[in-house]
Structures are given as structure tokens and as C-alpha cells.
Motif scaffolding. Structure first.
Motif, PDB file in Angstrom:
ATOM      1  N   MET A   1       0.836  -1.169   0.000  1.00  0.00           N
ATOM      2  CA  MET A   1       0.000   0.000   0.000  1.00  0.00           C
ATOM      3  C   MET A   1       0.889   1.244   0.000  1.00  0.00           C
ATOM      4  SD  MET A   1      -2.680   1.589   2.830  1.00  0.00           S
ATOM      5  CE  MET A   1      -3.071   0.052   3.494  1.00  0.00           C
ATOM      6  N   LYS A   2       0.489   2.231  -0.790  1.00  0.00           N
ATOM      7  CA  LYS A   2       1.210   3.500  -0.819  1.00  0.00           C
ATOM      8  C   LYS A   2       0.499   4.503   0.073  1.00  0.00           C
ATOM      9  CE  LYS A   2       3.218   3.135  -5.386  1.00  0.00           C
ATOM     10  NZ  LYS A   2       3.420   3.835  -6.651  1.00  0.00           N
ATOM     11  N   LYS A   3       1.290   5.336   0.748  1.00  0.00           N
ATOM     12  CA  LYS A   3       0.741   6.414   1.575  1.00  0.00           C
ATOM     13  C   LYS A   3       1.182   7.744   0.975  1.00  0.00           C
ATOM     14  CE  LYS A   3       2.891   5.383   5.270  1.00  0.00           C
ATOM     15  NZ  LYS A   3       3.427   5.499   6.622  1.00  0.00           N
ATOM     16  N   SER A  31       5.091   7.814   0.462  1.00  0.00           N
ATOM     17  CA  SER A  31       5.608   7.436  -0.856  1.00  0.00           C
ATOM     18  C   SER A  31       5.208   8.440  -1.927  1.00  0.00           C
ATOM     19  CB  SER A  31       5.118   6.036  -1.234  1.00  0.00           C
ATOM     20  OG  SER A  31       3.710   5.960  -1.187  1.00  0.00           O
TER      21      SER A  31
END
Length: 133
Positions: A1-3, A31
Motif C-alpha cells: 500500500m502507498k501512503k 511514498s
């Protein structure tokens, strides 16, 4: 998962350069960062050139930070649903500039606020009926 995080999470007054905001996002473990189009300040503004914006994109790539989208708060005073043709034309031109900046950054999304009924936080702001907005 990207934040990801938005530029305004670090400053609301345009006092940081885009590169400084990118550095903060990286240091905070994100990210990506949503950069913003501002009227004035040290970051991306309406008068930013293609070279300036592409330099920001290159810096983000070097820092391994994604630039997925571009937001702006300029629609609060330049609504696409304003009663004034001059204001709606300015808003339309902001959309075009925002799209251009997104392209230069490699972003595939922009945030557009097409109209607001009551911008209560700006004294004297025009109120637009729901059926128009």
C-alpha cells in the motif's frame, strides 16, 4: 500500500518550496505527495514555467517520491459557477494551467472544485444556489 500526503499538511501559506515539501514527505515515510497550485509563494504558482515544474518532477523522482495529483485552493475565489463571466473564465484558465502542470509533473489526477454553495470562510464570497452549483 502507498501512503501520500498533501502539500498543505506542511504549510498553507506557500512558504515551502515543492522540493522542501518532497523532502518532508520522504522523511515522514510517505511514498507520494499531492502538490498544489498557488497564486503566490515558493512552490508551484500560476506563473511557473515548464522547466521549473519539470525540475520539481525530476527532484521527486530522484527522491523516489510519487507525484500523483495536483490540487489548488484557487477555485474558492474563482468559481466555475460564479455569476461573473470574467470569474468563470479565470476559473477555466486555472483548470487549464492545473492540467498543464499535472502533465509536466507526470501526475494523472487534478482536484477541481467546480462550484461551492457558500464559501463561509471568505468574507463577502458570492453565494451560489444549489441548483446552479
Amino acid at each position: 500500500m502507498k501512503k501520500g500526503i498533501n502539500y498543505w499538511s506542511y504549510t498553507m501559506d506557500g512558504s515551502l518550496t515543492a522540493q522542501e515539501a518532497i523532502d518532508l514527505a520522504k522523511a515522514d515515510g510517505f511514498s507520494g505527495i499531492e502538490l498544489t497550485l498557488e497564486l503566490t509563494g515558493k512552490s508551484i504558482i500560476l506563473d511557473s514555467t515548464e522547466k521549473e515544474v519539470k525540475d520539481i518532477a525530476a527532484y521527486a523522482k530522484k527522491q523516489q517520491i510519487d507525484l500523483p495529483s495536483v490540487a489548488t485552493g484557487l477555485y474558492w475565489t474563482n468559481s466555475l459557477t460564479a455569476n461573473s463571466a470574467a470569474v468563470t473564465k479565470k476559473a477555466y484558465n486555472i483548470v487549464l494551467k492545473q492540467l498543464q502542470i499535472a502533465k509536466w509533473l507526470g501526475a494523472d489526477t487534478i482536484l477541481v472544485v467546480p462550484g461551492a454553495v457558500d464559501v463561509f470562510f471568505i468574507p463577502g464570497a458570492e453565494k451560489i444556489p444549489y441548483d446552479i452549483a
